[in-house]
Motif scaffolding. Structure first.
Motif, short mmCIF file in Angstrom:
data_model
loop_
_atom_site.label_atom_id
_atom_site.label_comp_id
_atom_site.label_asym_id
_atom_site.label_seq_id
_atom_site.Cartn_x
_atom_site.Cartn_y
_atom_site.Cartn_z
N ILE A 110 0.83 -1.20 0.00
CA ILE A 110 0.00 0.00 0.00
C ILE A 110 0.86 1.26 0.00
N GLY A 111 2.08 1.14 0.52
CA GLY A 111 3.02 2.24 0.45
C GLY A 111 3.62 2.42 -0.94
N GLU A 112 3.20 1.57 -1.88
CA GLU A 112 3.63 1.62 -3.29
C GLU A 112 5.13 1.42 -3.45
N HIS A 113 5.67 0.48 -2.68
CA HIS A 113 7.10 0.16 -2.78
C HIS A 113 7.36 -1.16 -3.49
N LEU A 114 6.29 -1.89 -3.84
CA LEU A 114 6.45 -3.22 -4.43
C LEU A 114 5.80 -3.30 -5.81
N GLN A 115 6.41 -4.13 -6.67
CA GLN A 115 5.82 -4.39 -7.98
C GLN A 115 4.59 -5.29 -7.82
N ASP A 116 3.54 -4.99 -8.54
CA ASP A 116 2.39 -5.89 -8.62
C ASP A 116 2.75 -6.99 -9.61
#
Length: 451
Positions: A110-116
């Protein structure tokens, strides 16, 4: 997947998490991770504390000669998260792949640090992994890691102590049975188990009690926290408080310390309620108890309805990057470790507990009675028991649908500040209420809509 904007500082917190244990993963189709077709040379840095992950590098590099993998163990899970938070905040120094426990994954996703990983086809793996682990890597409709191990809870017990107390652990089906057994174990000079205030254990036991105290809205911003009203949480709070009040559990010995290992070794702590990754930790931490310990299923509130949870367990996640070639190479390594037959086997052979259904059903895996010591010798630590049979059974009873907070690392780090009943200060219920207030305040400060 794109989340609505929230403060990305939610991943930038250092917190006390459950100490990492030997991780594990499962079996799959050997063709699931194909060789790279590109001639472009890619160097990957992977952060992982799990000692079996490095075993996969040789096979992966042979299948993907243009990709070189460097594994760094930057410390236990807690230390890794602190290092990862610092690197993300600085904008440099982060790895390409990181080992992230299931409870921490939503925070980084949710912190947008990981690739989907759905862009690489990872969303097609739902039938491959166990229900609990697959649910844990799915966050807000995206897949943000692949499971590399599983931690279904099991009831580990020292049969010598239980026999002395006249207790058959295999007949402990309910928490009422466990309570009665605890009194008998106490009468022979041991505690049935220990808990000095472990946030991860609390989370798992609320889960195993059918609780759902946390939920995240579809927008990724709306968070519901109901630790004081959730029926599963209230049930566990009341029960564990009774165990504390009657001095039926050891609340003084802190888990993963030398004193704790001594208690497991000499039988003064006669049982553990913990994840399927525990066998090798017992072998190394309590070697003198070899042959005395056994494994059975967790108690439930209703003997006719087995209820279980995961404790620990982790994934490999790809850190977000604008470098498409690097991201694809990173995913290939993650997929090899978690989903490729060869990658899985080398880790399971090293002592990892699987996260996939195929390995959990494998007859050779289920028939195992010995652990390998550091010298490679077979040790029948569980007295010849087919221990994986029990652990695989435990995985079948994990309740689906449990959610973690999108700032769970912070939450677990604060649990002990408020829940002080283990030190004789207040009650679990009062501590949990204070903890909940802090979690609501913190979430609001971080930009979430918390109720």
């Amino acid at each position: 997947m794109k989340f609505n904007t929230v403060k990305k500082t939610i991943a930038m917190v250092g917190a006390v998490a459950m100490l990492g244990s030997l991780a594990a993963c499962g079996g799959s189709d050997a063709k699931s991770s194909s060789s790279s077709n590109s001639d472009e040379k890619v160097n990957l840095t992977v952060w992982a504390w799990d000692s079996t992950v490095p075993r996969t590098v040789e096979g992966f590099e042979k299948a993907n000669p243009n990709i070189k993998v460097k594994i760094d163990n930057v410390g236990t899970n807690t230390k890794e998260y602190q290092a990862l938070d610092n690197a993300l905040q600085a904008g440099s120094g982060a790895p390409d792949v990181a080992q992230v426990e299931y409870y921490a994954l939503p925070q980084y996703a949710i912190g947008e640090h990981l690739q989907d990983l759905t862009q690489y086809g990872a969303d097609k793996f739902s039938d491959f992994f166990t229900t609990g682990t697959w649910n844990s890597v799915n966050v807000q409709g995206g897949v943000f890691g692949l499971p590399i191990d599983s931690g279904p809870m099991a009831f580990y017990y020292n049969k010598e102590v239980f026999d002395k107390a006249g207790v058959d652990a295999t007949q402990i089906k309910t928490w009422d049975d466990f309570y009665e057994a605890a009194k008998k174990i106490k009468a022979v000079g041991s505690y049935i188990t220990s808990d000095s205030g472990d946030a991860g254990f609390y989370d798992s036991m609320v889960w195993a009690s059918g609780g759902h105290p946390f939920s995240i809205g579809s927008d990724g911003q709306s968070v519901k926290i109901d630790l004081t009203g959730d029926e599963g949480a209230k049930k566990w709070n009341e029960y564990w408080q009774k165990m504390i009040d009657e001095d039926l559990i050891d609340t003084k010995t802190v888990g993963w310390t030398d004193d704790w290992n001594r208690g497991l070794n000499d039988g003064s702590i006669a049982a553990l309620l913990t994840g399927a990754w525990m066998p090798y930790n017992l072998l190394s931490g309590a070697p003198d108890a070899t042959g005395k310990w056994r494994i059975t299923q967790m108690p439930s509130w209703d003997a006719s309805k087995p209820m279980n949870a995961e404790s620990g367990g982790s994934s490999l996640a790809v850190i977000k990057t604008d470098d498409a070639a690097k991201a694809e190479a990173a995913y290939k390594f993650v997929e090899y470790v978690a989903h490729n037959k060869d990658g899985i086997k080398v880790r399971v052979d090293g002592g990892a507990f699987p996260a996939d259904k195929e390995t959990l059903a494998d007859k050779d895996f289920l028939a195992m009675t010995a652990l390998k010591d550091k010298d490679g010798k077979d040790v029948e630590y569980f007295g010849g028991q087919k221990y994986n049979e029990e652990l695989a059974k435990a995985a079948e009873n994990v309740l689906p649908g449990y959610n973690f907070l999108p700032y769970e690392v912070y939450a677990r780090g604060k649990y002990g500040d408020f829940v002080t009943a283990f030190a004789g200060k207040g009650t679990i219920a009062d501590g949990v209420a204070a903890w909940q207030k802090d979690l609501v305040d913190y979430g609001t400060q971080q930009g979430f809509k918390v109720n």
